[in-house]
Design a protein around this motif. Structure first.
Motif: not given
Length: 373
Positions: A188-205, A342-353
């Motif tokens: 998920f994130g900026e430009g997302d068309v599959q995960l964020l939009p339907p969840i956000m639409h649920a709020y507005f609906n 050498g992977y570690a997340p560079i941004l947290s879940l909260d910041e991503g949301i």
């Protein structure tokens, strides 16, 4: 977002397949930021959206199901590495098209890469390639077997698994090409068309007062920049396999021929993720006012709605697959990616949301303003 001193200024010439898509354009942007001397090529069916303005990036329209075209393009561009993110939509096409693009297109890219001396090939797979209806995934790692064919209810996931297999089998086979696969979960994130939009639409609906199940199932969601980060680490590791090691890598150190789960490393209860998104949108509904719908009831209602909407030529807002995904436990170990990439997340879940929701809210506001003019 990144410390440029940690990374090589150039990875040579890198081709991003699907580089105008959701994940693809984030990989392009991070590649330009992190490796500014890299020459970046973007191949997509249409390249008129999500373009990076850097002079180091060029765009090329083309179809990965056309092998002759790919060989011609690769001969012209001579990329050192390919990052392949392109795939069909999850549900909007036929099985035949999924086969042709997801499996056939990937094999075409591999053949063209071998024919033109490409050194590294990173494939975007899916964490769901090990998911079956019979087993939940609790800190699942890369030793879990792929689930395909009749055992896999989602045909799209079967095609991703077959394509991943083709990529890993191509590693150092009949050429010096090194390959690996990245398995992201719940991007998920900026430009997302599959995960964020339907969840956000649920709020507005005004649908935030309902949830399926008891919200006791942990689930992986991954901010898109972290997935892009994982891809670039993999590409760099394949291009410079012995840079960090005094001798050839042991089996426990190898990147080539391997698959890696990439997540935020922060599994959360499924409905907590949705409520964090709704909270960022402005929701303040107390949990005491939330109605719980059992998994069995949701499954039955989803099946009924699927049948009714099928005859109407539309898709229901609740399906059996949605009921299943919102109640299963599905999270993964990223220990292998940590140790070998050498992977570690560079941004947290909260910041991503926060970033993803605010970008989408801004985009919707601009669209409303245009319509009102």
């Amino acid at each position: 977002m990144t410390d440029p001193e940690k990374y090589a200024p150039s990875l040579g010439k890198v081709l991003i397949v699907g580089g105008c898509g959701f994940l693809g354009h984030h990989i392009v942007d991070l590649l330009v930021e992190r490796h500014p001397q890299t020459r970046v090529f973007v191949l997509d069916l249409r390249t008129n959206s999500n373009r990076n303005s850097s002079s180091t990036v060029s765009y090329h329209d083309g179809d990965i199901t056309d092998l002759d075209f790919l060989k011609m393009l690769f001969s012209e561009l001579r990329p050192d590495a390919i990052i392949h993110t392109a795939a069909t939509h999850f549900t909007a096409v036929t099985k035949e098209i999924m086969d042709k693009v997801n499996i056939g297109g990937t094999k075409n890219l591999l053949e063209a890469a071998k024919a033109t001396g490409v050194k590294a090939f990173v494939y975007t797979s899916s964490a769901s390639v090990i998911l079956s209806p019979e087993r939940e995934l609790i800190n699942a790692d890369e030793t879990f077997p792929l689930v395909t064919g009749k055992a896999q209810p989602e045909y799209y996931t079967t095609t991703k698994a077959y394509a991943e297999t083709a990529v890993l089998e191509a590693n150092q086979k009949d050429s010096n090409l090194l390959t690996c696969a990245i398995r992201p979960a719940g991007i998920f994130g900026e430009g997302d068309v599959q995960l964020l939009p339907p969840i956000m639409h649920a709020y507005f609906n005004r649908q935030t007062k309902f949830q399926i199940g008891n919200n006791d199932n942990l689930f992986d969601f991954t901010y898109v920049a972290n997935v892009a980060h994982g891809h670039l680490l993999a590409a760099q590791a394949l291009l410079h396999p012995y840079k960090m090691l005094p001798t050839a890598p042991l089996d426990s150190e190898r990147v080539d021929g391997e698959a890696f789960f990439i997540t935020n490393g922060q599994p959360v209860y499924f409905w907590d993720f949705a409520r964090a998104i709704w909270h960022e949108c402005g929701d303040r509904l107390p949990l005491s006012q939330v109605w719980h719908l059992s998994e069995g009831a949701a499954w039955a209602i989803g099946g009924l709605l699927e049948g009714v909407f099928f005859f109407l030529g539309r898709k229901p807002k609740l399906s059996r697959a949605q009921a299943r995904y919102s109640t299963i436990t599905k999270y993964h170990s990223i220990d292998k990616a940590r140790k070998r990439l050498g992977y570690a997340p560079i941004l947290s879940l909260d910041e991503g949301i926060r970033r993803g929701v605010q970008q989408l809210l801004s985009e919707w506001d601009q669209q409303k303003q245009k319509k009102s003019q």
